[in-house]
Design a protein around this motif. Sequence first.
Motif, short mmCIF file in Angstrom:
data_model
loop_
_atom_site.label_atom_id
_atom_site.label_comp_id
_atom_site.label_asym_id
_atom_site.label_seq_id
_atom_site.Cartn_x
_atom_site.Cartn_y
_atom_site.Cartn_z
N ARG A 50 0.83 -1.21 0.00
CA ARG A 50 0.00 0.00 0.00
C ARG A 50 0.86 1.26 0.00
NH1 ARG A 50 -4.97 -1.97 4.02
NH2 ARG A 50 -5.54 -3.77 2.71
N GLU A 51 0.37 2.27 -0.70
CA GLU A 51 1.18 3.48 -0.93
C GLU A 51 1.60 4.14 0.37
OE1 GLU A 51 2.29 7.62 -1.93
OE2 GLU A 51 0.78 6.89 -0.51
N ALA A 52 0.70 4.28 1.32
CA ALA A 52 1.04 4.96 2.56
C ALA A 52 2.16 4.22 3.30
CB ALA A 52 -0.20 5.07 3.45
N ASP A 53 2.09 2.89 3.30
CA ASP A 53 3.13 2.10 3.99
C ASP A 53 4.45 2.15 3.22
OD1 ASP A 53 1.32 1.31 5.99
OD2 ASP A 53 0.63 -0.39 4.79
N VAL A 54 4.38 2.11 1.89
CA VAL A 54 5.61 2.18 1.09
C VAL A 54 6.27 3.53 1.28
CG1 VAL A 54 6.52 2.21 -1.26
CG2 VAL A 54 4.84 0.47 -0.60
N ARG A 55 5.50 4.60 1.22
CA ARG A 55 6.06 5.94 1.39
C ARG A 55 6.70 6.10 2.77
NH1 ARG A 55 5.39 10.84 -1.28
NH2 ARG A 55 3.91 9.83 -2.70
N ALA A 56 5.99 5.62 3.80
CA ALA A 56 6.54 5.71 5.16
C ALA A 56 7.80 4.85 5.30
CB ALA A 56 5.49 5.28 6.17
N GLY A 57 7.78 3.68 4.67
CA GLY A 57 8.93 2.79 4.77
C GLY A 57 10.19 3.36 4.16
N ALA A 312 5.57 -0.40 -7.63
CA ALA A 312 4.57 -0.60 -8.67
C ALA A 312 3.18 -0.71 -8.07
CB ALA A 312 4.90 -1.86 -9.48
N SER A 313 3.05 -1.44 -6.97
CA SER A 313 1.76 -1.56 -6.30
C SER A 313 1.34 -0.22 -5.70
CB SER A 313 1.84 -2.63 -5.21
OG SER A 313 0.65 -2.65 -4.44
N ALA A 314 2.28 0.46 -5.06
CA ALA A 314 1.96 1.75 -4.44
C ALA A 314 1.41 2.74 -5.46
CB ALA A 314 3.21 2.32 -3.77
N HIS A 315 1.96 2.73 -6.66
CA HIS A 315 1.53 3.68 -7.70
C HIS A 315 0.16 3.36 -8.27
CE1 HIS A 315 5.73 5.40 -8.86
NE2 HIS A 315 5.37 5.70 -7.63
N ASP A 333 -2.88 15.48 -8.64
CA ASP A 333 -2.16 14.97 -7.48
C ASP A 333 -1.39 13.72 -7.90
OD1 ASP A 333 -1.17 14.34 -5.02
OD2 ASP A 333 -3.09 13.79 -4.12
N ASN A 334 -0.24 13.96 -8.54
CA ASN A 334 0.50 12.82 -9.09
C ASN A 334 1.86 12.63 -8.43
OD1 ASN A 334 1.86 15.00 -10.12
ND2 ASN A 334 1.30 14.66 -12.26
N ALA A 335 1.99 13.07 -7.18
CA ALA A 335 3.26 12.86 -6.47
C ALA A 335 3.51 11.36 -6.35
CB ALA A 335 3.20 13.50 -5.09
N HIS A 336 4.65 10.92 -6.84
CA HIS A 336 4.94 9.49 -6.95
C HIS A 336 6.24 9.17 -6.22
CE1 HIS A 336 8.00 10.75 -9.80
NE2 HIS A 336 7.08 11.51 -10.37
N LEU A 337 6.63 7.90 -6.29
CA LEU A 337 7.83 7.43 -5.61
C LEU A 337 8.87 6.88 -6.58
CD1 LEU A 337 5.93 5.55 -2.76
CD2 LEU A 337 6.99 7.82 -2.61
N ALA A 338 8.67 7.14 -7.88
CA ALA A 338 9.54 6.56 -8.90
C ALA A 338 10.98 7.02 -8.77
CB ALA A 338 9.02 6.91 -10.30
N LEU A 339 11.19 8.22 -8.21
CA LEU A 339 12.54 8.75 -8.05
C LEU A 339 12.98 8.74 -6.59
CD1 LEU A 339 12.18 11.70 -10.59
CD2 LEU A 339 13.45 9.57 -10.92
#
Length: 407
Positions: A50-57, A312-315, A333-339
Amino acid sequence: MSAPPALDLAQLLDAAPGADPYPAYARLRAEAPVHRVALPDGSLIWLVLREADVRAGLTDPRLSLNRRHSGAGYKGFSLPAALDANLLNIDPADHLRLRHLVAQGFTPRHVEDLRQRIQVTADRLADRLAAEAAPDLVGDFATPLPLTVIGDLLGVATADRGDFSGWVTAMITPEHPGQIAEAVDSIHRFLLRLVATRRAALQDDLLSALIAARDEDDRLSEDELVSLAFLILMAGVENAQHVISGGLLALLNHPGQFAELRADHGLLPDAVEEILRFTVPGQMAIRRFPTEQIDIGGTAIPTGDTVMLCLASAHRDPNRYPEPDRFDIHRTDNAHLALGHGVHYCLGAPLARLQIQTAISTLMRRFPHLALADPHEEPRWRSSWRSRSLAQLRVTVTGPPDGQLPG
């Protein structure tokens, strides 16, 4: 309490139609935020979806990148020490020291200085596309563009760039297990030769500056020097080429949005962010090891176990992005984690964005009739649990006889 039985990740992803991993990730994400998963080599990991958990991790200091925090000894794929001492694999103290040294090559001024060189390269490659009946946007454009830019940045001889790119591809998406070790060995020997050659005749490039820091100021170990060269070449080339080709496929599959972009290039920055979200080639962030027992999404993960944060799942998490499987260059609202995110945010992000924007704008300007050579043919992908990227993308660059735009 014993750990839950592990799922076979490769089997789950291979079962997805057309090697598309996103339906499998959606099913897993709906069932639970974290799963115990077995990788193809038998390694057991905790897969965070999940995105929130991936971002926090990505910013949790308890999730270490250093293999010494692997309680039972990390059994998954690892680079040799001479390639592993880079910014992706080390924790804050050494990370900040190395990051400061590398940052000089990616300042806004330096990146802006590269703009004209990138544009010249893109135009030269476009000239070659125009001479072919059905060029391959992957092999003829998306791959050589960043390979030339990063090759110039590090002073890699033109004749050696194709070999390096092939080795990285074999390492990430091997055709057989033994190919990984062969590719890593070839990359290591290549980088040792590159460093030795540049050390004998320093030039005005980033690698020469890093060698000077190693030899004169003793701010780098030899392994750190070689590892940084590896990271800059691999990340700067591999990720950019796949985002460019994947982004072009997304645009070609959405001709209405592509037409809007042609009509208004001011939409391009937002379009690039959506492309980075939608097409992220690296399915996972690099593995992490808890330095203490932690809770992620209600799952207790023991100290020293291996955690993989699934980008990939988070996105494609609907709790973060409305209609996440819809490609939309107008997504606000397209703030992502690709970078990346936090202290490990990609130093080369401005350069990556510049290359992607230049690639797309050049093709739109030069080829207003750009289209898939066969809209009914399934694209060829290179896929593994770690990475998903286009292997080939055949297109036509000339329009229909009546001059009408396709779509």
